[in-house]
Design a protein around this motif. Sequence first.
Motif, PDB file in Angstrom:
ATOM      1  N   SER A   6       9.137  -6.943  -2.239  1.00 27.06           N
ATOM      2  CA  SER A   6       8.046  -7.898  -2.363  1.00 27.06           C
ATOM      3  C   SER A   6       8.458  -9.073  -3.234  1.00 27.06           C
ATOM      4  O   SER A   6       8.218 -10.230  -2.883  1.00 27.06           O
ATOM      5  CB  SER A   6       6.817  -7.211  -2.963  1.00 27.06           C
ATOM      6  N   SER A  65      11.682  -6.177   6.775  1.00 25.46           N
ATOM      7  CA  SER A  65      10.698  -5.130   6.521  1.00 25.46           C
ATOM      8  C   SER A  65      10.661  -4.106   7.654  1.00 25.46           C
ATOM      9  O   SER A  65      10.563  -2.903   7.400  1.00 25.46           O
ATOM     10  CB  SER A  65       9.316  -5.734   6.320  1.00 25.46           C
ATOM     11  N   THR A  81       4.998   7.272   0.049  1.00 21.96           N
ATOM     12  CA  THR A  81       4.872   6.283  -1.027  1.00 21.96           C
ATOM     13  C   THR A  81       5.723   5.050  -0.742  1.00 21.96           C
ATOM     14  O   THR A  81       5.271   3.911  -0.929  1.00 21.96           O
ATOM     15  CB  THR A  81       5.285   6.913  -2.370  1.00 21.96           C
ATOM     16  N   LEU A  82       6.949   5.259  -0.297  1.00 25.12           N
ATOM     17  CA  LEU A  82       7.813   4.133   0.071  1.00 25.12           C
ATOM     18  C   LEU A  82       7.203   3.307   1.201  1.00 25.12           C
ATOM     19  O   LEU A  82       7.232   2.074   1.163  1.00 25.12           O
ATOM     20  CB  LEU A  82       9.187   4.633   0.506  1.00 25.12           C
ATOM     21  N   GLY A 129       4.286   1.256  -0.049  1.00 26.80           N
ATOM     22  CA  GLY A 129       4.798   0.162  -0.881  1.00 26.80           C
ATOM     23  C   GLY A 129       5.427  -0.951  -0.070  1.00 26.80           C
ATOM     24  O   GLY A 129       5.240  -2.135  -0.363  1.00 26.80           O
ATOM     25  N   LEU A 130       6.170  -0.595   0.970  1.00 32.26           N
ATOM     26  CA  LEU A 130       6.805  -1.612   1.817  1.00 32.26           C
ATOM     27  C   LEU A 130       5.767  -2.429   2.584  1.00 32.26           C
ATOM     28  O   LEU A 130       5.873  -3.654   2.664  1.00 32.26           O
ATOM     29  CB  LEU A 130       7.773  -0.953   2.799  1.00 32.26           C
ATOM     30  N   LEU A 156       2.511  -2.868   1.841  1.00 31.00           N
ATOM     31  CA  LEU A 156       1.726  -3.691   0.924  1.00 31.00           C
ATOM     32  C   LEU A 156       2.559  -4.817   0.310  1.00 31.00           C
ATOM     33  O   LEU A 156       2.061  -5.928   0.102  1.00 31.00           O
ATOM     34  CB  LEU A 156       1.123  -2.826  -0.184  1.00 31.00           C
ATOM     35  N   GLY A 157       3.822  -4.552   0.024  1.00 29.31           N
ATOM     36  CA  GLY A 157       4.695  -5.582  -0.534  1.00 29.31           C
ATOM     37  C   GLY A 157       4.937  -6.714   0.441  1.00 29.31           C
ATOM     38  O   GLY A 157       4.921  -7.887   0.061  1.00 29.31           O
ATOM     39  N   SER A 181       1.701  -8.712   0.699  1.00 27.55           N
ATOM     40  CA  SER A 181       1.435  -9.552  -0.465  1.00 27.55           C
ATOM     41  C   SER A 181       2.381 -10.749  -0.533  1.00 27.55           C
ATOM     42  O   SER A 181       2.000 -11.817  -0.998  1.00 27.55           O
ATOM     43  CB  SER A 181       1.525  -8.741  -1.756  1.00 27.55           C
TER      44      SER A 181
END
Length: 120
Positions: free
Chosen positions: A3, A45, A69-70, A73-74, A76-77, A80
């Motif tokens: 991100s 991504s 979790t990864l 995170g990917l 959402l990152g 964002s």
Amino acid sequence: GYSLNDTIVVFDRIREVRKLNPDLTMAEVIDKAIAQTMSRTVMTSATTISVVLILLIFGGDGLYAFSLTLLIGLVLGTYSSIFIASPVLLLMNRNAPPPDEEEVPEYGPGVEYEPPPIKE
């Protein structure tokens, strides 16, 4: 990490587009910069997400929570970097005064460095 890296790439492209097209509004500059970096961001991504999906599916119970979790995170990152960071920049820049053309920076590219005088 992704991100932050994607955000830096988008902001750097915004800086370049703004320098090359000073007549564009900030919204147009941001739109053009995001359009230029979108394919890079999506490809990077998507490649990483595909590997994490394989890890999620075939990794077993031990790696499931880590992979999930990864993956979150990917996603959402990436979201964002594109859809949150640039509008925040636009909001922050809304009340900024236009840059002065004649203002000479004290430091930076193209400025000669003069060391301070040596005191004896």
